[in-house]
Design a protein around this motif. Structure first.
Motif, PDB file in Angstrom:
ATOM      1  N   UNK A  18       0.825  -1.200   0.000  1.00  0.00           N
ATOM      2  CA  UNK A  18       0.000   0.000   0.000  1.00  0.00           C
ATOM      3  C   UNK A  18       0.862   1.255   0.000  1.00  0.00           C
ATOM      4  N   UNK A  19       2.118   1.117   0.392  1.00  0.00           N
ATOM      5  CA  UNK A  19       3.026   2.256   0.372  1.00  0.00           C
ATOM      6  C   UNK A  19       3.174   2.855  -1.017  1.00  0.00           C
ATOM      7  N   UNK A  20       3.059   2.041  -2.061  1.00  0.00           N
ATOM      8  CA  UNK A  20       3.152   2.569  -3.421  1.00  0.00           C
ATOM      9  C   UNK A  20       1.933   3.429  -3.735  1.00  0.00           C
ATOM     10  N   UNK A  21       0.747   2.965  -3.336  1.00  0.00           N
ATOM     11  CA  UNK A  21      -0.456   3.770  -3.566  1.00  0.00           C
ATOM     12  C   UNK A  21      -0.341   5.113  -2.834  1.00  0.00           C
ATOM     13  N   UNK A  22       0.114   5.072  -1.591  1.00  0.00           N
ATOM     14  CA  UNK A  22       0.282   6.300  -0.816  1.00  0.00           C
ATOM     15  C   UNK A  22       1.290   7.222  -1.488  1.00  0.00           C
ATOM     16  N   UNK A  23       2.420   6.664  -1.921  1.00  0.00           N
ATOM     17  CA  UNK A  23       3.466   7.450  -2.585  1.00  0.00           C
ATOM     18  C   UNK A  23       2.912   8.118  -3.843  1.00  0.00           C
ATOM     19  N   UNK A  24       2.206   7.350  -4.668  1.00  0.00           N
ATOM     20  CA  UNK A  24       1.656   7.895  -5.908  1.00  0.00           C
ATOM     21  C   UNK A  24       0.592   8.956  -5.630  1.00  0.00           C
ATOM     22  N   UNK A  25      -0.208   8.736  -4.598  1.00  0.00           N
ATOM     23  CA  UNK A  25      -1.256   9.699  -4.255  1.00  0.00           C
ATOM     24  C   UNK A  25      -0.675  11.029  -3.797  1.00  0.00           C
ATOM     25  N   UNK A  26       0.505  10.992  -3.210  1.00  0.00           N
ATOM     26  CA  UNK A  26       1.130  12.211  -2.687  1.00  0.00           C
ATOM     27  C   UNK A  26       2.134  12.832  -3.648  1.00  0.00           C
ATOM     28  N   UNK A  27       2.403  12.187  -4.770  1.00  0.00           N
ATOM     29  CA  UNK A  27       3.425  12.659  -5.697  1.00  0.00           C
ATOM     30  C   UNK A  27       2.984  13.958  -6.375  1.00  0.00           C
ATOM     31  N   UNK A  28       3.786  14.994  -6.224  1.00  0.00           N
ATOM     32  CA  UNK A  28       3.445  16.312  -6.767  1.00  0.00           C
ATOM     33  C   UNK A  28       3.355  16.303  -8.294  1.00  0.00           C
ATOM     34  N   UNK A  29       4.201  15.515  -8.966  1.00  0.00           N
ATOM     35  CA  UNK A  29       4.187  15.481 -10.436  1.00  0.00           C
ATOM     36  C   UNK A  29       2.945  14.800 -10.997  1.00  0.00           C
TER      37      UNK A  29
END
Length: 130
Positions: A18-29
């Motif tokens: 789930x860390x990948x989903x969180x990372x992608x959700x927070x990615x500014x780009x």
């Protein structure tokens, strides 16, 4: 506007953290051009097993594919392992490990773009516009 739905799994076919989903959700780009979410997929007919949650990354168009791949590359590179993830669009599959350079990111995006015309509504590769 047509959206492109990418399916993301580990190289072994297991559910990604789930860390990948969180990372992608927070990615500014990716903000404004994509969103990550879990989609439940029922087991295939005549098979046993629980429904599988698959991480999907929905991007606004094929023009956003390099940014999406780059975001996944950054997450993979931050983990300090060589295990990558597979990104699928239609019948095309690419593997991202975190070691890709900009030229490789463009090549991988082109591979996915080539599969885009075969993605049609109803095959799970694209979802309706919001």
């Amino acid at each position: 506007m047509t959206e492109v739905q990418l399916r993301i799994i580990t190289e072994t076919g297991a559910k990604v953290p789930d860390g990948l989903r969180t990372f992608l959700s927070r990615d500014a780009e990716l903000r404004g051009v994509g969103r990550a979410r879990w989609i439940s997929e029922a087991p295939k007919e005549d098979t046993l097993g629980d429904a599988l949650d698959i991480l999907t990354l929905v991007v606004t168009s094929t023009l956003a594919l390099p940014s999406a791949i780059e975001a996944v590359r950054r997450w993979c590179g931050s983990r300090g392992t060589t295990e990558g993830v597979d990104i699928r669009l239609g019948s095309q599959r690419i593997t991202v490990t975190g070691t890709e350079d900009p030229a490789e990111i463009r090549r991988l995006a082109d591979l996915l773009k080539a599969a885009y015309p075969e993605s049609t509504p109803g095959d799970g590769s694209r979802e309706p516009a919001l």
